[in-house]
Design an enzyme around this catalytic site. Structure first.
Site, PDB file in Angstrom:
ATOM      1  N   CYS A  85       0.324   8.110  -1.198  1.00 38.06           N
ATOM      2  CA  CYS A  85      -0.783   7.760  -0.054  1.00 38.06           C
ATOM      3  C   CYS A  85      -1.141   6.907   0.158  1.00 38.06           C
ATOM      4  O   CYS A  85      -1.188   5.730  -0.456  1.00 38.06           O
ATOM      5  CB  CYS A  85      -2.040   8.370  -1.809  1.00 38.06           C
ATOM      6  SG  CYS A  85      -3.229   8.641  -1.114  1.00 38.06           S
TER       7      CYS A  85
ATOM      8  N   CYS B 230      -4.666   5.251  -1.497  1.00 40.66           N
ATOM      9  CA  CYS B 230      -3.939   4.803  -3.440  1.00 40.66           C
ATOM     10  C   CYS B 230      -3.438   4.727  -3.888  1.00 40.66           C
ATOM     11  O   CYS B 230      -3.539   3.751  -4.702  1.00 40.66           O
ATOM     12  CB  CYS B 230      -5.188   5.636  -3.962  1.00 40.66           C
ATOM     13  SG  CYS B 230      -4.286   7.139  -4.416  1.00 40.66           S
TER      14      CYS B 230
ATOM     15  N   CYS C 239      -3.187  13.952  -1.726  1.00 41.71           N
ATOM     16  CA  CYS C 239      -2.927  13.336  -2.783  1.00 41.71           C
ATOM     17  C   CYS C 239      -3.686  14.265  -4.237  1.00 41.71           C
ATOM     18  O   CYS C 239      -5.002  14.156  -4.349  1.00 41.71           O
ATOM     19  CB  CYS C 239      -3.455  11.725  -2.182  1.00 41.71           C
ATOM     20  SG  CYS C 239      -3.707  10.842  -3.689  1.00 41.71           S
TER      21      CYS C 239
ATOM     22  N   CYS D 161      -6.263  11.152  -5.302  1.00 38.12           N
ATOM     23  CA  CYS D 161      -8.114  10.585  -4.305  1.00 38.12           C
ATOM     24  C   CYS D 161      -8.347  11.666  -4.250  1.00 38.12           C
ATOM     25  O   CYS D 161      -9.760  11.466  -3.519  1.00 38.12           O
ATOM     26  CB  CYS D 161      -7.136   8.677  -4.215  1.00 38.12           C
ATOM     27  SG  CYS D 161      -6.454   9.401  -2.483  1.00 38.12           S
TER      28      CYS D 161
ATOM     29  N   ASP E  25      18.037  -6.485  12.369  1.00 40.54           N
ATOM     30  CA  ASP E  25      17.957  -6.055  11.684  1.00 40.54           C
ATOM     31  C   ASP E  25      18.722  -4.295  11.184  1.00 40.54           C
ATOM     32  O   ASP E  25      17.791  -3.286  12.275  1.00 40.54           O
ATOM     33  CB  ASP E  25      16.785  -6.097  10.423  1.00 40.54           C
ATOM     34  CG  ASP E  25      16.887  -5.119   9.220  1.00 40.54           C
ATOM     35  OD1 ASP E  25      18.522  -4.670   8.826  1.00 40.54           O
ATOM     36  OD2 ASP E  25      16.463  -5.524   8.138  1.00 40.54           O
TER      37      ASP E  25
END
EC number: 6.3.5.13
Length: 412
Positions: free
Chosen positions: A201, A204, A217, A220, A338
């Site tokens: 999430c 949170c 979620c 929360c 990268d």
């Protein structure tokens, strides 16, 4: 608003002229379109130039990890139904390139602007957009871009309180988090194939639950908003529940999602879905992407994939085995240096295809394919790969600079 243009200041006019001259010199020297150097010169002379150029336009900003260039083109085509458009259609999407593009559009009514994710908040501040389209966020250019959650947070802060209508993908939790600080959001159910950057999430840090097409979620309560536009197969459903057919020449589910978002953007400017989608159907290719070219007596289809989410969508486009596939990967500045992202791509999906590997980082890719248990051959050139490929249209998938290299070779 469009039509209430204040003339550019004398300094801004000088900056535009100097920028165009610098771009012309760059082109004459064979160094590309010159749009970036032209924009840099112009912004040096007048740092406020972007804002001045945008003041007479109704501006749309488009940002995402994948699909920015194509969606920008689709929106531009749709809005041309209602007036002249200026756009950075070839993807020069940082402030210098955007400035160059707008400097060439003095008669335009709309500015349709693709924006690099890192620059979205700043460009939004400078151009006072009427609409902002947010498509998706996933890992990309690991050496340059912030971690995706941090990028979503920057968007959330930068767009807080914006007067723009934000058109956002309800299926991407990071996009929902980024857009939720905006007072006016139009949610589009555009789908999310790649979910590996959105399991926690963003509000949170809890684990997201994903029953079916929904997500929420459990800790929360942050959850998928109810969309007002929905991609449903080959149709887009508008807020009134009407279904409009999507007839694109561009292939794949991802481009139908781009069209659905573009239709929602066009509606903000009063262009009806039927008109918008008909115009999008005229687009055959975008900056070479999806083009089919003839080279050395063979048909090659050119596909761009820059990061794991993009490769996943691209694999769904290629013909079934035994269609031959050329893969080309570079790691230059514009690609990100990268290449560890290669390990996030499921190359096992290419099993059964004759595969030919090219590019600056062909050995990195070769190791990845070896581990995936996929047969391949490393080649030194496009010519060698085409010469070795068995019969059938050759699918070529390349990341950003490798794609440009490929286009130069095959004459597209």
């Amino acid at each position: 608003m469009a039509g209430n243009a204040d003339p550019l200041s004398p300094r801004a006019k000088l900056a535009v002229t100097a920028g165009k001259a610098a771009a012309a010199v760059s082109r004459a020297a064979g160094r590309g379109s010159g749009s970036v150097i032209g924009g840099r010169v112009a912004l040096k002379l007048e740092p406020d130039l972007l804002g001045q150029l945008a003041q007479h336009l109704d501006v749309v900003l488009v940002s995402a990890t994948n699909g920015k260039t194509t969606t920008t083109r689709l929106i531009a085509e749709a809005l041309r139904a209602s007036g002249p458009v200026v756009s950075n259609a070839l993807g020069a999407n940082m402030p210098a390139g955007i400035t160059s593009a707008l400097a060439g559009g003095s008669d335009a009514k709309y500015g349709v602007i693709e924006v690099d994710e890192k620059y979205l908040a700043g460009v939004a501040r400078d151009t006072t957009p009427k609409a902002i389209a947010l498509l998706n966020l996933s890992r990309d250019q690991l050496d340059r871009a912030a971690e995706t959650r941090m990028l979503a947070e920057k968007w959330r802060e930068g767009l807080s309180g914006t007067k723009a209508v934000v058109i956002a993908n309800a299926d991407d939790p990071l996009i929902v988090w980024a857009a939720s600080s905006s007072p006016t959001v139009v949610w589009v159910a555009a789908g999310q194939e790649w979910k590996d950057d959105a399991w926690s999430c963003p509000a949170c840090g809890g684990v997201l639950q994903r029953p079916g097409d929904d997500w929420f979620c459990g800790e929360c309560g942050f959850r998928r908003p109810a969309p007002s536009w929905v991609l449903n197969g080959d149709y887009v459903l508008d807020p009134h529940g009407s279904a409009w057919p999507i007839h694109l020449q561009l292939p794949g589910r991802a481009n139908k999602a781009n069209a659905a978002t573009s239709a929602a953007v066009a509606a903000v400017f009063g262009v009806p879905p039927q008109v918008a989608l008909e115009r999008m159907g005229e687009v055959q290719a975008v900056a070479g992407r999806y083009d089919v070219v003839n080279y050395q007596g063979r048909e090659l289809r050119l596909l761009l994939a820059k990061n794991p989410a993009g490769w996943l969508e691209t694999f769904s486009l290629i013909d079934a085995p035994p269609a031959p596939v050329i893969l080309s990967v570079n790691a230059r500045g514009a690609d990100g240096t990268d290449t560890s992202w290669l390990w996030d791509v499921d190359y096992g999906r290419l099993a059964g295809h004759p595969i030919f590997v090219l590019g600056d980082r062909k050995l990195d890719l070769a190791v990845r394919l070896e581990v995936a248990g996929v047969d391949f051959q490393v080649c030194e050139s496009v010519d060698e790969a085409v010469g070795m490929a068995p019969a059938g249209r050759i699918e070529t998938i390349a990341n950003y600079t490798a794609f440009q290299d490929l286009r130069r070779v095959v004459g597209n």
